[in-house]
Design an enzyme around this catalytic site. Structure first.
Site, PDB file in Angstrom:
ATOM      1  NE  ARG A 199      -7.251  -1.984   8.542  1.00  0.00           N
ATOM      2  CZ  ARG A 199      -6.500  -2.231   7.727  1.00  0.00           C
ATOM      3  NH1 ARG A 199      -6.473  -3.600   7.279  1.00  0.00           N
ATOM      4  NH2 ARG A 199      -5.522  -1.436   7.405  1.00  0.00           N
ATOM      5  N   GLY A 217       0.044  -3.422  -1.874  1.00  0.00           N
ATOM      6  CA  GLY A 217       0.335  -2.965  -3.297  1.00  0.00           C
ATOM      7  C   GLY A 217       1.037  -3.880  -3.849  1.00  0.00           C
TER       8      GLY A 217
HETATM    9  C1  UD1 Z   1       0.557   0.803   2.340  1.00  0.00           C
HETATM   10  C2  UD1 Z   1       1.223   0.818   0.870  1.00  0.00           C
HETATM   11  C3  UD1 Z   1       1.058  -0.324   0.220  1.00  0.00           C
HETATM   12  C4  UD1 Z   1       2.024  -1.332   0.947  1.00  0.00           C
HETATM   13  C5  UD1 Z   1       1.250  -1.382   2.390  1.00  0.00           C
HETATM   14  C6  UD1 Z   1       2.437  -2.100   3.014  1.00  0.00           C
HETATM   15  C7  UD1 Z   1       0.408   3.150  -0.192  1.00  0.00           C
HETATM   16  C8  UD1 Z   1      -0.668   3.896  -0.888  1.00  0.00           C
HETATM   17  N1  UD1 Z   1       0.173   1.910  -0.049  1.00  0.00           N
HETATM   18  O1  UD1 Z   1      -0.819   0.293   2.334  1.00  0.00           O
HETATM   19  O2  UD1 Z   1       1.437  -0.427  -1.173  1.00  0.00           O
HETATM   20  O3  UD1 Z   1       1.724  -2.748   0.188  1.00  0.00           O
HETATM   21  O4  UD1 Z   1       1.468  -0.055   2.934  1.00  0.00           O
HETATM   22  O5  UD1 Z   1       2.282  -2.437   4.452  1.00  0.00           O
HETATM   23  O6  UD1 Z   1       1.488   3.691   0.271  1.00  0.00           O
HETATM   24  N2  UD1 Z   1      -0.508   7.073   7.068  1.00  0.00           N
HETATM   25  C9  UD1 Z   1       0.043   8.462   7.610  1.00  0.00           C
HETATM   26  N3  UD1 Z   1      -0.647   9.280   7.070  1.00  0.00           N
HETATM   27  C10 UD1 Z   1      -1.699   8.980   5.859  1.00  0.00           C
HETATM   28  C11 UD1 Z   1      -1.994   7.602   5.507  1.00  0.00           C
HETATM   29  C12 UD1 Z   1      -1.196   6.622   6.285  1.00  0.00           C
HETATM   30  O7  UD1 Z   1       0.829   8.834   8.279  1.00  0.00           O
HETATM   31  O8  UD1 Z   1      -2.433   9.890   5.387  1.00  0.00           O
HETATM   32  C13 UD1 Z   1       0.722   5.970   7.745  1.00  0.00           C
HETATM   33  C14 UD1 Z   1      -0.093   5.143   8.520  1.00  0.00           C
HETATM   34  O9  UD1 Z   1       0.028   5.605  10.052  1.00  0.00           O
HETATM   35  C15 UD1 Z   1       0.751   3.834   8.663  1.00  0.00           C
HETATM   36  C16 UD1 Z   1       1.305   3.864   7.316  1.00  0.00           C
HETATM   37  O10 UD1 Z   1       1.374   5.186   6.820  1.00  0.00           O
HETATM   38  O11 UD1 Z   1       1.706   3.874   9.464  1.00  0.00           O
HETATM   39  C17 UD1 Z   1       0.727   3.086   6.086  1.00  0.00           C
HETATM   40  O12 UD1 Z   1      -0.641   3.681   5.914  1.00  0.00           O
HETATM   41  P1  UD1 Z   1      -1.696   2.426   5.639  1.00  0.00           P
HETATM   42  O13 UD1 Z   1      -3.113   3.099   5.591  1.00  0.00           O
HETATM   43  O14 UD1 Z   1      -1.783   1.447   6.627  1.00  0.00           O
HETATM   44  O15 UD1 Z   1      -1.503   1.990   4.082  1.00  0.00           O
HETATM   45  P2  UD1 Z   1      -1.545   0.486   3.647  1.00  0.00           P
HETATM   46  O16 UD1 Z   1      -3.227   0.530   3.123  1.00  0.00           O
HETATM   47  O17 UD1 Z   1      -1.355  -0.623   4.414  1.00  0.00           O
HETATM   48 CA    CA Z   2      -0.620  -0.706   6.946  1.00  0.00          CA
END
Ligand code: UD1
Ligand code: CA
Length: 455
Positions: free
Chosen positions: A15, A136
């Protein structure tokens, strides 16, 4: 207790609509990930593990010198999957703190509280948001005990009205993550392995999860797009401006200053509107900065004034100097006390002695200037012969007339005098006058050309 930190930074950040990995976008002049690493470091953990995937190489390069343990997540299958990749690197009796690379403003005090709470059982950082959409939601039982986190996309209408959200930040004993993470499944809307599911699994086993809520939701705001990044930037700048005001600095307008590094100010400093400070800048007592100045990695000593539109980079300005308006001080410029560098003057690797003046339209590069010298408008030090740079030395009390070109290497002795318009290629001895220009001839009886007759 040993503390280890895992920072999740493998996501694409689609995004942001940028070819730069999300966690390398700058906030307050520093990559988002660097903010998070600095917050982690303040807790003095034994190790900081960073999970990378998208743009891993660029991220590792930009963060070199941080002593981080890199963990590769080749496929982004969710936050739980990301932490799973880091498990083998953890010590058995560690407490683990999980941070997100895109949540940059969390304070070390809040993190320390969370870690302290997580010695035996897991602890989750939550926040109550006016608009919880996208986050979440934290679900609680009838006794108000933590039950689970449900992602926005998986939530029922009843659950969507909950305003307490998962910030993503949690702390837990490593053993607990090792026990429950491999059991987390992906049967949800996004087919992802959700990290918060380890918490509901522990609750199901009778392990209570404690929660801490941040007082200031700004601390846990994430950056998912440029709009959110710009809002956080304004917020951070507001905080920095307010801290300066509280410390006694006078700002013409706290909404119009940008500090993209460390700005240290003495007493009675005044900063006019639209100034940008980058790197380490130190302003001494009574320093006055005019509007629209850009100052990087420089020190300006007590009582000096930098007037409007000036640009300073790796410069050292002594006491009671006067700079600008429209001055450009490039790296290696050193002004001794009381020196003056005026409008449209560029300096580089130039030592300008006490009380010396370069007031108008000059280039002074690779120059050693003594005290009390006066450099006329339009003077150029010709420091570059197309291959090498050479030095110009100007002695105490020398006077260089306007529009002189000083072809380096060259020296003007103390008290030496250079006539306006001269091109100086040889030493000017102490207290002598050098004139190096065509002699003026006046032609009397000279006739202006007349207009030709048309045929
Ligand atoms: C996540 C949380 C959500 C919370 C929110 C707060 C989960 C499932 N959801 O959602 O409950 O309210 O953050 O901001 O945890 N990342 C990885 N590898 C992956 C996926 C993500 O390293 O496979 C990292 C991303 O780079 C990022 C962070 O984890 O820094 C959060 O991932 P993102 O996809 O932004 O999660 P949200 O949908 O925001
Ligand atoms: Ca996020």
């Amino acid at each position: 207790m040993t503390l280890e930190v895992i920072i999740l930074a493998a996501g694409q950040g689609s995004r942001m609509r940028s070819s730069t990995p999300k966690v390398l976008h700058l906030l307050g002049g520093k990559p988002l990930l660097q903010h998070v690493v600095d917050a982690a470091r303040s807790l003095e953990p034994s190790a900081v593990h960073v999970v990378v995937g998208h743009g891993a190489e660029a991220v590792q390069e930009a963060m070199a010198g941080n002593a981080l343990n890199w963990v590769e997540q080749t496929e982004q299958l969710g936050t739980g999957h990301a932490v799973l990749q880091a498990l083998p690197a953890l010590g058995a009796d560690s407490t683990v703190l999980v941070l997100y690379g895109d949540v940059p403003l969390v304070s070390s005090a809040v993190l320390q509280q969370l870690v302290d709470a997580a010695q035996q059982s897991p602890a989750l950082l939550t926040a109550v948001l006016e608009d919880p959409s996208g986050y979440g939601r934290v679900l609680r039982d009838a006794q108000n005990r933590f039950r689970a986190v449900v992602e926005h996309k998986d939530a029922s209408p009843d659950e969507l009205v909950v305003t307490e959200v998962n910030t993503g930040i949690l702390a837990a004993p490593a053993t607990l993550l090792q026990r429950y993470l491999p059991r987390v499944g992906n049967s949800n809307q996004q087919r992802e392995y959700y990290l918060p599911d380890v918490l509901s699994l522990s609750v199901a086993d009778g392990i209570a999860v404690c929660t801490a809520s941040v007082a200031d939701p700004l601390e846990v705001l994430g950056v998912n797009d440029q709009l959110q990044l710009s809002r956080l930037e304004r917020e951070l700048q507001r905080q920095r401006a307010e801290a300066l005001l509280i410390s006694g600095v006078r700002l013409a307008d706290p909404a119009r200053i940008d500090i993209r590094g460390e700005l240290t100010c003495g007493r009675d400093v005044f900063i006019d509107v639209n100034c940008v400070f980058t790197g380490d800048v130190v302003l001494g007592d009574g320093v006055h900065i005019g509007p629209n100045c850009v100052i990087s990695d420089s020190q300006i000593a007590a009582g000096s004034e930098v007037c409007a539109m000036s640009h300073l980079q790796q410069a050292r300005v002594g006491d009671s100097c006067h700079v600008g308006p429209y001055a450009r001080l490039r790296p290696g410029t050193e002004l001794a006390a009381g020196a003056r560098v005026g409008n449209f003057v560029e300096t580089k690797k130039a030592r300008i002695g006490a009380g010396s003046k370069v007031n108008h339209l000059s280039y002074i590069g690779d120059c050693e200037m003594g005290e009390g010298a006066n450099i006329g408008a339009g003077t150029i030090t010709c420091n570059y012969d197309g291959v090498n740079k050479h030095i110009t030395r100007i002695g105490d009390g020398a006077f260089v007339g306007s529009n002189a070109t000083l072809v380096a290497p060259v020296e003007i002795g103390s008290g030496g005098f250079v006539a306006a318009g001269s091109t100086i290629t040889r030493e000017v001895p102490t207290a002598e006058l050098a004139v190096a220009r065509g002699k003026q001839r006046n032609i009397s009886g000279w006739q202006r050309p007349g207009k030709k007759n048309k045929d």
